[in-house]
Design a protein around this motif. Structure first.
Motif, mmCIF file in Angstrom:
data_model
loop_
_atom_site.group_PDB
_atom_site.id
_atom_site.type_symbol
_atom_site.label_atom_id
_atom_site.label_comp_id
_atom_site.label_asym_id
_atom_site.label_seq_id
_atom_site.Cartn_x
_atom_site.Cartn_y
_atom_site.Cartn_z
ATOM 1 N N GLY A 1 -7.802 62.037 39.684
ATOM 2 C CA GLY A 1 -8.589 62.800 40.326
ATOM 3 C C GLY A 1 -8.084 63.979 41.148
ATOM 4 O O GLY A 1 -7.123 64.210 40.927
ATOM 5 N N ASN A 2 -8.802 64.593 41.941
ATOM 6 C CA ASN A 2 -8.317 65.643 42.969
ATOM 7 C C ASN A 2 -7.915 65.292 44.303
ATOM 8 O O ASN A 2 -7.545 66.024 45.082
ATOM 9 C CB ASN A 2 -9.411 66.632 42.867
ATOM 10 C CG ASN A 2 -10.726 66.193 43.545
ATOM 11 O OD1 ASN A 2 -10.859 65.137 44.084
ATOM 12 N ND2 ASN A 2 -11.642 67.052 43.757
ATOM 13 N N SER A 3 -7.723 63.900 44.509
ATOM 14 C CA SER A 3 -7.237 63.509 45.708
ATOM 15 C C SER A 3 -5.691 63.653 45.848
ATOM 16 O O SER A 3 -4.969 64.114 44.911
ATOM 17 C CB SER A 3 -7.570 61.936 45.921
ATOM 18 O OG SER A 3 -8.657 61.601 46.101
ATOM 19 N N LEU A 4 -5.064 63.532 47.247
ATOM 20 C CA LEU A 4 -3.755 64.393 47.223
ATOM 21 C C LEU A 4 -2.861 63.255 46.598
ATOM 22 O O LEU A 4 -2.868 61.999 46.686
ATOM 23 C CB LEU A 4 -3.405 64.070 48.811
ATOM 24 C CG LEU A 4 -2.025 64.509 49.362
ATOM 25 C CD1 LEU A 4 -1.701 65.890 48.897
ATOM 26 C CD2 LEU A 4 -2.009 64.183 50.717
ATOM 27 N N ALA A 5 -2.027 63.847 46.043
ATOM 28 C CA ALA A 5 -0.587 62.957 45.485
ATOM 29 C C ALA A 5 0.706 63.508 46.056
ATOM 30 O O ALA A 5 1.001 64.546 46.006
ATOM 31 C CB ALA A 5 -0.579 63.078 43.994
ATOM 32 N N THR A 6 1.472 62.521 46.574
ATOM 33 C CA THR A 6 2.655 62.435 47.368
ATOM 34 C C THR A 6 3.831 61.866 46.889
ATOM 35 O O THR A 6 3.653 60.442 46.628
ATOM 36 C CB THR A 6 2.458 62.540 48.956
ATOM 37 O OG1 THR A 6 1.262 63.296 49.335
ATOM 38 C CG2 THR A 6 3.686 62.939 49.634
ATOM 39 N N ALA A 7 4.851 62.356 46.404
ATOM 40 C CA ALA A 7 6.024 61.424 46.003
ATOM 41 C C ALA A 7 7.285 62.151 46.776
ATOM 42 O O ALA A 7 7.348 63.104 46.891
ATOM 43 C CB ALA A 7 6.228 61.861 44.460
ATOM 44 N N SER A 8 8.228 60.947 47.283
ATOM 45 C CA SER A 8 9.233 61.433 48.062
ATOM 46 C C SER A 8 10.445 60.570 47.549
ATOM 47 O O SER A 8 10.316 59.288 47.757
ATOM 48 C CB SER A 8 8.940 61.368 49.462
ATOM 49 O OG SER A 8 10.175 61.408 50.392
ATOM 50 N N ALA A 9 11.526 60.980 47.213
ATOM 51 C CA ALA A 9 12.658 60.378 46.883
ATOM 52 C C ALA A 9 13.792 60.909 47.568
ATOM 53 O O ALA A 9 13.994 61.994 47.679
ATOM 54 C CB ALA A 9 12.986 60.584 45.283
ATOM 55 N N THR A 10 14.518 59.749 48.080
ATOM 56 C CA THR A 10 15.588 60.348 48.966
ATOM 57 C C THR A 10 16.891 59.200 48.590
ATOM 58 O O THR A 10 16.949 57.884 48.592
ATOM 59 C CB THR A 10 15.624 60.009 50.285
ATOM 60 O OG1 THR A 10 14.181 60.551 50.877
ATOM 61 C CG2 THR A 10 16.799 60.249 51.244
#
Length: 443
Positions: free
Chosen positions: A131-140
């Motif tokens: 859907g149009n909800s927020l997608a957040t990905a963080s790789a460290t």
């Protein structure tokens, strides 16, 4: 491994892995390597209005010290690998956070011998919603530190390499952030290389990638690529030292790319200034770099901004009290389509602008970047702490599929008796350089 799935309500999944510690070394025996660690976390929901959060942490463990004996070898740090996936089959917020850490190489606290290499770190984060909800990905990812040598003739360990990949996908805002930091070096050695990739697909958001390394006279350097989402965008940053320079061809199809190589190999040095006679006169290459940006291949025609930049610090104390002038040579511009709507190029010294040029004409930009040498006076001027800090920024603004622009550049800070201490330039073969020169001669 951590896994969870549901059809409603919040979903949290996490996984943590820790490698074992390597054994001691004494009496001339080598120390054991640190253990590897692999973590995998996945969370999934089929419902709407939920929140999926995954967290993965993989930490390779360090090798133990060498206490005594001669000519022994320190064990290498363990590798750390982690992968986090957050997925929504409906319209739900998804967040994936992943961290990987390489273990430290063995150091000598007594006796003689080489230090161990830092472990490799590889982090991957993926966030995807239907859907149009927020997608957040963080790789460290952070490579392990290299171990200290024993004695003055052995080698310390290099820092471990770091690889970070972040991907976010959705119909709304999608943010992806990848940070790769090469492990810190032992005395006289180099930090590990860094490779960061960020990919975003959404109607908004940002793809951000940063890679960091350093070593010897180039004590610190980083490459940063940022792309404004609105369709599918890909940003990549590479920072390597004493390894083969990344090929410019790796930037093909990327909306933003920033590559930097310190202490390059001789073959890369020879290729860097091929076909650029002015650049050939200002010194011997020590660092190679390339910056590029281009409009998304599935862009909608809306105006977007992409940036590629590098930052680096030169330890003037290692060069003696009387360093020479700071010179730049701009080399081998390459473009597709109309190039850009506007292009801004900046060089900063000690955070102050020493060059700021904006272009609205592709032919004017090609002429400016075509083997032009710039002299900014004494390199040590305005430097208070012995570290010469420089930043180079390329900012692309455009709205047309197929438009792109990239360039290499050369920076020289010579000692009184030698022509060059630092060079940044596009690493290309002589044949490719000649081919590009014919392309950029066209308006």
């Amino acid at each position: 491994t951590g896994f969870g799935a549901n059809a409603g309500g919040p979903m949290n999944a996490s996984a943590t892995a820790l490698g074992g510690i390597g054994g001691f070394g004494q009496g001339g025996a080598n120390s054991g390597a640190g253990g590897n660690a692999t973590a995998f976390a996945r969370g999934e929901t089929t419902g709407n209005g939920n929140a999926v959060t995954t967290t993965g942490t993989g930490t390779g463990r360090g090798a133990n010290s060498v206490f005594s004996g001669n000519n022994s070898t320190g064990g290498d740090g363990g590798n750390g690998t982690s992968n986090s996936i957050a997925r929504a089959l409906g319209n739900s917020i998804v967040t994936a956070t992943d961290v990987a850490q390489g273990g430290s190489g063995s150091s000598h606290t007594g006796g003689t011998g080489s230090g161990g290499k830092g472990g490799i770190a590889n982090s991957t984060a993926t966030a995807q919603t239907a859907g149009n909800s927020l997608a957040t990905a963080s790789a460290t990812a952070t490579g392990g530190s290299g171990g200290a040598r024993g004695g003055t003739t052995a080698l310390s360990g290099n820092g471990g390499a770091a690889i970070a990949t972040a991907t976010s996908i959705g119909l709304g805002a999608a943010n992806a952030s990848a940070n790769a930091t090469g492990g810190f070096r032992g005395i006289g050695s180099n930090n590990g290389s860094g490779l960061a990739r960020a990919n975003s697909t959404g109607t908004g958001g940002t793809a951000f990638a940063r890679a960091t390394s350093g070593g010897q006279v180039v004590s610190f350097f980083s490459a940063t690529a940022t792309a404004q989402a609105g369709s599918t965008v890909n940003a990549e940053a590479r920072a390597v030292i004493a390894e083969a320079a990344p090929s410019r061809s790796l930037a093909t199809g990327l909306e933003s790319a920033a590559y930097l190589t310190a202490l390059p190999l001789s073959a890369d040095i020879a290729a860097a200034v091929a076909g650029n006679p002015n650049a050939q006169t200002i010194g011997t290459p020590t660092v190679l770099g390339f910056l590029s940006a281009g409009y998304s291949g599935d862009g909608t025609g809306a105006t977007r901004t992409y940036t590629a930049s590098v930052s680096f610090a030169i330890d003037l104390a290692q060069l003696g009290p009387d360093v020479g002038p700071l010179r730049f040579a701009l080399v081998d511009p390459v473009s597709t389509g109309g190039g850009f709507d506007t292009l801004r190029f900046q060089i900063l010294k000690e955070s102050g602008s020493i060059l700021d040029q904006t272009f609205t004409s592709l032919s004017a930009a090609n002429a400016f970047f075509d083997d032009q040498v710039l002299d900014f006076g004494l390199a040590s001027s305005g430097v208070l702490d012995g570290l010469l800090n420089l930043d180079v920024n390329l900012t692309f603004t455009g709205d047309t599929v197929g438009d792109s622009f990239g360039t290499g550049f050369v920076t020289v800070v010579p000692e009184p008796s030698t022509p060059l201490l630092v060079l940044l330039g596009l690493a290309v073969t002589a044949g490719v350089a000649r081919a590009r020169r014919s392309v950029r001669a066209q308006p």
